[in-house]
Design an enzyme around this catalytic site. Structure first.
Site, PDB file in Angstrom:
ATOM      1  N   LYS A   1       0.872  -1.182   0.000  1.00  0.00           N
ATOM      2  CA  LYS A   1       0.000   0.000   0.000  1.00  0.00           C
ATOM      3  C   LYS A   1       0.902   1.222   0.000  1.00  0.00           C
ATOM      4  CE  LYS A   1      -3.615   2.379   2.531  1.00  0.00           C
ATOM      5  NZ  LYS A   1      -4.533   2.351   3.661  1.00  0.00           N
TER       6      LYS A   1
ATOM      7  N   ARG B   1     -10.747   9.935   1.708  1.00  0.00           N
ATOM      8  CA  ARG B   1     -10.650  10.644   2.997  1.00  0.00           C
ATOM      9  C   ARG B   1     -11.757  11.684   3.113  1.00  0.00           C
ATOM     10  NH1 ARG B   1      -4.001  11.120   3.136  1.00  0.00           N
ATOM     11  NH2 ARG B   1      -3.647   8.876   2.996  1.00  0.00           N
TER      12      ARG B   1
ATOM     13  N   LYS C   1       1.316   9.869   5.883  1.00  0.00           N
ATOM     14  CA  LYS C   1       1.370   8.434   6.197  1.00  0.00           C
ATOM     15  C   LYS C   1       2.635   7.770   5.652  1.00  0.00           C
ATOM     16  CE  LYS C   1      -3.654   7.948   6.698  1.00  0.00           C
ATOM     17  NZ  LYS C   1      -4.811   7.047   6.506  1.00  0.00           N
TER      18      LYS C   1
ATOM     19  N   GLU D   1       7.572  -6.999   1.659  1.00  0.00           N
ATOM     20  CA  GLU D   1       6.271  -6.944   2.336  1.00  0.00           C
ATOM     21  C   GLU D   1       5.474  -8.226   2.055  1.00  0.00           C
ATOM     22  OE1 GLU D   1       5.226  -4.724   4.399  1.00  0.00           O
ATOM     23  OE2 GLU D   1       6.427  -2.930   4.059  1.00  0.00           O
TER      24      GLU D   1
ATOM     25  N   LYS E   1      -2.115  -1.536  -3.885  1.00  0.00           N
ATOM     26  CA  LYS E   1      -2.976  -0.355  -3.818  1.00  0.00           C
ATOM     27  C   LYS E   1      -2.143   0.906  -3.915  1.00  0.00           C
ATOM     28  CE  LYS E   1      -5.999   1.892  -0.576  1.00  0.00           C
ATOM     29  NZ  LYS E   1      -6.478   1.972   0.766  1.00  0.00           N
TER      30      LYS E   1
ATOM     31  N   SER F   1     -10.085   5.532  -4.838  1.00  0.00           N
ATOM     32  CA  SER F   1     -11.006   6.664  -5.013  1.00  0.00           C
ATOM     33  C   SER F   1     -10.501   7.701  -6.015  1.00  0.00           C
ATOM     34  CB  SER F   1     -11.258   7.310  -3.651  1.00  0.00           C
ATOM     35  OG  SER F   1     -10.037   7.758  -3.068  1.00  0.00           O
TER      36      SER F   1
ATOM     37  N   TYR G   1     -14.874   1.118  -7.245  1.00  0.00           N
ATOM     38  CA  TYR G   1     -16.121   1.872  -7.098  1.00  0.00           C
ATOM     39  C   TYR G   1     -16.970   1.773  -8.371  1.00  0.00           C
ATOM     40  CZ  TYR G   1     -13.495   3.515  -3.122  1.00  0.00           C
ATOM     41  OH  TYR G   1     -12.753   3.539  -1.964  1.00  0.00           O
TER      42      TYR G   1
HETATM   43  C1  PBG Z   1      -7.007   3.745   5.360  1.00  0.00           C
HETATM   44  C2  PBG Z   1      -7.525   3.458   4.003  1.00  0.00           C
HETATM   45  C3  PBG Z   1      -7.403   4.324   2.924  1.00  0.00           C
HETATM   46  C4  PBG Z   1      -8.049   3.722   1.849  1.00  0.00           C
HETATM   47  C5  PBG Z   1      -8.557   2.484   2.282  1.00  0.00           C
HETATM   48  N1  PBG Z   1      -8.207   2.336   3.630  1.00  0.00           N
HETATM   49  C6  PBG Z   1      -6.826   5.672   2.827  1.00  0.00           C
HETATM   50  C7  PBG Z   1      -5.562   5.990   3.500  1.00  0.00           C
HETATM   51  O1  PBG Z   1      -4.663   5.162   3.649  1.00  0.00           O
HETATM   52  O2  PBG Z   1      -5.466   7.137   3.915  1.00  0.00           O
HETATM   53  C8  PBG Z   1      -8.138   4.358   0.509  1.00  0.00           C
HETATM   54  C9  PBG Z   1      -9.127   3.817  -0.451  1.00  0.00           C
HETATM   55  C10 PBG Z   1      -9.400   4.701  -1.611  1.00  0.00           C
HETATM   56  O3  PBG Z   1      -8.761   5.756  -1.818  1.00  0.00           O
HETATM   57  O4  PBG Z   1     -10.307   4.351  -2.365  1.00  0.00           O
HETATM   58  N2  PBG Z   1      -6.905   2.737   6.255  1.00  0.00           N
END
Ligand code: PBG
Length: 311
Positions: free
Chosen positions: A182, A192, A204, A220, A235, A261, A300
């Site tokens: 990720k 968010r 992050k 990982e 991701k 997203s 989505y």
């Molecule tokens: C956080 C989390 C995130 C997403 C899924 N779980 C965002 C982040 O790490 O800040 C993002 C999913 C998306 O953007 O569609 N635990």
């Protein structure tokens, strides 16, 4: 006909996982402004949405809660409180539609007053202290009926820790979909917005991966395999096709890709302006994720592609 016969990659309804946002209240359905066509649902409307999806052949759902700011604290205690919004939602979906596959998200950010996935002290994330909180959350999800638990927090050692807890409590049939690779990505912005979960300070980057790194994903993945993951997730999706391909070629576990997203928002915005052909570009994205090696795609677009019969 011959063109179809030799087509190497297909996208089917069983490859798709639909992320759904939930919110407290009754008869709520509010659109996320940066994600046209995507809504936050109260539990009653969530059940209607799941029912519609099931009738379209879409069977897997990943739930994410929008939590009122007043319930957030440093330790994300709301995340495992009995009777909380999220646990009620899992129970409601599984009791009404046992055939639905419910995937749950384990991370502190929706419930954390710091907006981080882990516990923050003096501006730093405390990895091992976070594991205890994630463990309580995962167990609560399993008790509520989750089929697959998906830790999205990126703390070290959480897959092994959660696996052990689940097994000790008899939840050997609950699978773990690990967010393996990720990345600290700019493409999570609209998500968010949907959850009001942006970090209140800092970023992050100390726990999510550097977008410039590919080989680190192997490390990982190796750890997740050893610790007992059932799926490896990459991701975001489209900007990381090389990573999907790499993990697919190196590991035997199924690979999931999260078409996040920001990828959705980008495509929708261009389509709304008539700058892209929406059907063709959406299908090209989903096909590319499958071609790179993803078995499951969190997207989505899932409901829309079935509703419009684009598959
Ligand atoms: C956080 C989390 C995130 C997403 C899924 N779980 C965002 C982040 O790490 O800040 C993002 C999913 C998306 O953007 O569609 N635990």
């Amino acid at each position: 006909m011959i063109r179809d016969m030799v087509q190497e990659t297909q996208v089917t309804a069983s490859n798709l996982i639909f992320p759904l946002f939930i919110v407290e209240g009754n008869n709520q359905k509010t659109e996320v402004s940066s994600m046209p066509g995507i809504y936050r649902f109260s539990i009653d409307n969530l059940l209607r949405e799941v029912e519609e999806c099931l009738s379209l052949g879409l069977r897997a759902f990943d739930l994410f809660p929008n939590i009122d700011e007043s319930l957030k604290d440093r330790f994300a205690t709301e995340s495992y409180r009995e009777g909380n919004l999220y646990l009620r939602a899992i129970e409601a979906v599984k009791s009404r539609f046992p055939e639905a596959c419910v995937i749950t998200d384990v991370a502190m950010d929706p419930y954390s007053s710091d907006g981080h996935d882990g516990l923050v002290e003096n501006g730093e994330i405390l990895n091992d202290e976070t594991l205890e909180i994630l463990g309580k959350m995962a167990l609560a999800h399993a008790r509520a009926g989750a089929d697959i638990i998906a830790p999205s927090d990126m703390m070290d050692g959480r897959i092994g820790y959660i696996r052990q807890l689940l097994d000790d409590e008899g939840f050997t049939n609950v699978s773990l979909m690990s967010y393996t690779a990720k990345y600290a990505s700019a493409f999570y912005g609209p998500f968010r917005d949907a959850l009001d979960s942006a970090p209140k300070h800092g970023d992050k980057k100390t726990y999510q991966m550097n977008p410039a790194n590919q080989r680190e994903a192997l490390i990982e993945a190796e750890l997740d395999v050893q610790e007992g993951a059932d799926f490896l997730m990459v991701k975001p999706g489209l900007p990381y096709l090389d990573v999907i391909k790499l993990l697919h070629d190196q590991f035997d576990l199924p690979i999931a890709a999260y078409n996040v997203s920001g990828e959705y928002a980008m495509l929708k915005a261009a389509a709304q302006r008539g700058w892209l052909d929406e059907q063709r570009s959406t299908m090209e994205v989903l096909t590319s994720l499958r071609r790179a090696g993803a078995t499951a795609i969190l997207t989505y677009h899932a409901k829309e592609v079935l509703e419009k019969k684009w598959l």
